[in-house]
Motif scaffolding. Structure first.
Motif, short mmCIF file in Angstrom:
data_model
loop_
_atom_site.label_atom_id
_atom_site.label_comp_id
_atom_site.label_asym_id
_atom_site.label_seq_id
_atom_site.Cartn_x
_atom_site.Cartn_y
_atom_site.Cartn_z
N GLN A 71 0.83 -1.21 0.00
CA GLN A 71 0.00 0.00 0.00
C GLN A 71 0.86 1.25 0.00
OE1 GLN A 71 -2.52 -0.44 3.44
NE2 GLN A 71 -3.58 -2.23 2.61
N SER A 72 1.92 1.25 0.80
CA SER A 72 2.79 2.41 0.88
C SER A 72 3.55 2.62 -0.44
CB SER A 72 3.78 2.25 2.03
OG SER A 72 4.64 3.37 2.10
N LEU A 73 4.07 1.54 -1.01
CA LEU A 73 4.81 1.68 -2.27
C LEU A 73 3.89 2.12 -3.40
CD1 LEU A 73 7.17 -1.44 -2.13
CD2 LEU A 73 7.76 0.96 -1.69
N SER A 74 2.65 1.66 -3.40
CA SER A 74 1.69 2.09 -4.42
C SER A 74 1.50 3.60 -4.36
CB SER A 74 0.35 1.38 -4.23
OG SER A 74 0.48 -0.01 -4.40
N SER A 75 1.35 4.12 -3.16
CA SER A 75 1.16 5.57 -2.98
C SER A 75 2.41 6.34 -3.39
CB SER A 75 0.80 5.88 -1.53
OG SER A 75 -0.40 5.25 -1.15
N ARG A 76 3.56 5.81 -3.06
CA ARG A 76 4.81 6.53 -3.30
C ARG A 76 5.23 6.51 -4.77
NH1 ARG A 76 7.05 7.54 1.64
NH2 ARG A 76 8.97 8.20 0.63
N LEU A 77 4.93 5.40 -5.47
CA LEU A 77 5.45 5.24 -6.83
C LEU A 77 4.37 5.36 -7.91
CD1 LEU A 77 8.04 2.42 -6.14
CD2 LEU A 77 8.54 4.76 -6.86
N GLY A 78 3.11 5.49 -7.50
CA GLY A 78 2.06 5.77 -8.47
C GLY A 78 1.59 4.60 -9.30
N GLN A 79 1.99 3.39 -8.93
CA GLN A 79 1.52 2.18 -9.61
C GLN A 79 1.13 1.15 -8.55
OE1 GLN A 79 0.97 1.46 -12.78
NE2 GLN A 79 1.82 3.34 -13.70
N PRO A 80 0.14 0.31 -8.85
CA PRO A 80 -0.24 -0.70 -7.87
C PRO A 80 0.89 -1.70 -7.60
CG PRO A 80 -1.93 -0.46 -9.58
CD PRO A 80 -0.73 0.28 -10.05
N PHE A 81 1.13 -1.99 -6.33
CA PHE A 81 2.01 -3.08 -5.93
C PHE A 81 1.08 -4.17 -5.40
CE2 PHE A 81 5.19 -0.04 -6.61
CZ PHE A 81 6.44 -0.67 -6.58
N VAL A 82 0.86 -5.18 -6.23
CA VAL A 82 -0.17 -6.18 -6.01
C VAL A 82 0.44 -7.40 -5.29
CG1 VAL A 82 -1.89 -7.66 -7.08
CG2 VAL A 82 -1.34 -5.42 -8.10
N ILE A 83 -0.20 -7.83 -4.22
CA ILE A 83 0.26 -9.00 -3.48
C ILE A 83 -0.27 -10.26 -4.14
CG2 ILE A 83 0.34 -10.16 -1.25
CD1 ILE A 83 1.79 -7.39 -1.46
N GLU A 84 0.62 -11.17 -4.45
CA GLU A 84 0.24 -12.46 -5.03
C GLU A 84 0.69 -13.57 -4.07
OE1 GLU A 84 1.90 -15.20 -8.61
OE2 GLU A 84 1.11 -13.24 -9.23
N ASN A 85 -0.26 -14.27 -3.50
CA ASN A 85 0.05 -15.35 -2.55
C ASN A 85 0.28 -16.65 -3.30
OD1 ASN A 85 -2.19 -13.46 -1.05
ND2 ASN A 85 -0.59 -14.13 0.36
N ARG A 86 1.47 -17.24 -3.07
CA ARG A 86 1.80 -18.55 -3.66
C ARG A 86 2.33 -19.45 -2.54
NH1 ARG A 86 2.31 -18.74 -9.43
NH2 ARG A 86 3.57 -20.62 -9.15
N PRO A 87 1.45 -19.88 -1.63
CA PRO A 87 1.92 -20.70 -0.50
C PRO A 87 2.35 -22.09 -0.94
CG PRO A 87 -0.47 -20.57 -0.50
CD PRO A 87 -0.01 -19.65 -1.59
N GLY A 88 3.22 -22.68 -0.14
CA GLY A 88 3.64 -24.04 -0.41
C GLY A 88 5.13 -24.23 -0.22
N ALA A 89 5.51 -25.38 0.36
CA ALA A 89 6.91 -25.77 0.53
C ALA A 89 7.70 -24.70 1.29
CB ALA A 89 7.57 -26.06 -0.81
N SER A 90 7.07 -24.13 2.32
CA SER A 90 7.72 -23.15 3.19
C SER A 90 8.30 -21.98 2.40
CB SER A 90 8.83 -23.84 4.00
OG SER A 90 9.25 -23.02 5.07
N GLY A 91 7.57 -21.54 1.40
CA GLY A 91 7.99 -20.38 0.62
C GLY A 91 8.77 -20.71 -0.63
#
Length: 340
Positions: A71-91
């Motif tokens: 959220q902070s980076l989106s505001s600072r850089l003017g583009q969405p920073f989208v979270i993509e969750n890819r769980p599995g195998a401890s990261g």
């Protein structure tokens, strides 16, 4: 003997054997990375949405902190920073996907402490974390907490160590899975305190904590955010925090170093990028992360989770990750931890 010195003598980190063919491959990759970096750096950044890949599910500590940062980076850089969750195998699934992504700055990895453990714990990974992920910036660092069931007679670390060493007493230790930070923190404690405990792995932190509350297992080294409410409600007893200092969220709970000098285990987070990402993009994102960590709102949200800002630029974060990787390699090898 001071535990840090003892652990250093216990086992040495095995040197990395690099053949001539490996050397040529790394050199070729470096040249290619340089060329790619110059190509991607030619245009302004960012001009489209950026993905931050998180190796854990929504609602996890890593996910919560990544979304705050995004959220902070989106505001600072003017583009969405989208979270993509890819769980599995401890990261590892998330890490592999970022390693294979184009090094253009539009796919970033939310680096976490399991990455440092996985480098040794998993022997046949398709990537080399320290080589294939470029450090961008540190984000946060927080303690784990040694939780005890209310039925456990010990109320302090000295009492717990004495109780665990009592002939006939068998202590069970839950974790969120074999090789996770909640597991290796317990193995480090076993080495430092010289106490036997039976490891009981779970599929995730929530069911493990639930069984500690129910008394099915007696103790657990847990991340602080999911444990705070249970501690405050009296459902669980906090024996110690695993970082060097006490934490304002639980000011009455001692730090483990007050009893075991040299003991430290923490959950930490940062950003990484695929190898070959242009240096100017890495430095730009690194600066923005450092600025985001100075925001009052960000610091307040992290503090509520028991997490301290980890404002490390790319080079310092790289040294930090390397040191953590070497530290946990010693514990994994000395405790002979293997994947299930």
């Amino acid at each position: 003997m001071h535990f840090t010195a003892m652990l250093g003598r216990l086992i040495k980190v095995r040197p990395m054997n690099i053949t001539r063919r490996d050397g040529l491959r790394i050199a070729a990759a470096a040249v290619a990375s340089s060329c790619c970096g110059q190509s991607f750096a030619a245009e302004p950044y960012p001009v489209r949405p950026v993905r931050i890949v998180v190796g854990f599910p929504p609602g996890s500590t890593a996910d919560i902190i990544a979304r705050l940062l995004g959220q902070s980076l989106s505001s600072r850089l003017g583009q969405p920073f989208v979270i993509e969750n890819r769980p599995g195998a401890s990261g590892n699934l998330a890490t592999e996907s970022v390693v294979r992504a184009a090094p253009d700055g539009y796919t970033l990895l939310f680096v976490t402490s399991p990455n440092a453990v996985n480098a040794t714990f998993y022997e046949n990974l398709s990537f080399n974390f320290l080589r294939d992920i470029v450090p961008v910036a540190g984000v946060g660092r927080g303690p784990l907490v040694l939780l005890a069931s209310s039925s456990l007679p010990a109320r302090t670390i000295p009492e717990f160590i004495a109780y665990a060493r009592t002939p006939g007493v068998k202590i069970s230790m839950a974790s969120s899975g074999t090789g996770t930070i909640t597991h290796v923190a317990g193995e480090l404690f076993k080495l430092a305190a010289e106490v036997p405990m039976l490891h009981v792995p779970y599929r995730g932190e929530t069911p493990a904590i639930t069984d500690v509350i129910a008394g099915q297992v007696q103790v657990m080294f847990a991340n602080l955010p999911p444990a705070i409410a249970h501690i405050n409600a009296g459902r669980l007893r906090a024996l110690a925090l695993t970082t060097a200092q006490r934490n304002p969220v639980l000011p009455e709970v001692p730090a483990m170093t007050e009893y075991l000098p040299g003991y430290e285990a923490s959950g930490w987070q940062g950003l990484g990028a695929p190898s070959g990402t242009a240096e100017q993009i890495v430095l730009q994102v690194s600066r923005e992360v450092q600025s985001a960590l100075q925001e009052d709102a960000m610091r307040e949200r992290l503090a509520a989770l028991g997490v301290d800002p980890l404002p490390l630029p790319n080079d310092a974060f790289g040294r930090f990750v390397t040191a953590e990787t070497e530290k946990w390699a010693k514990v994994v090898r000395s405790a002979r931890i293997k994947p299930d």
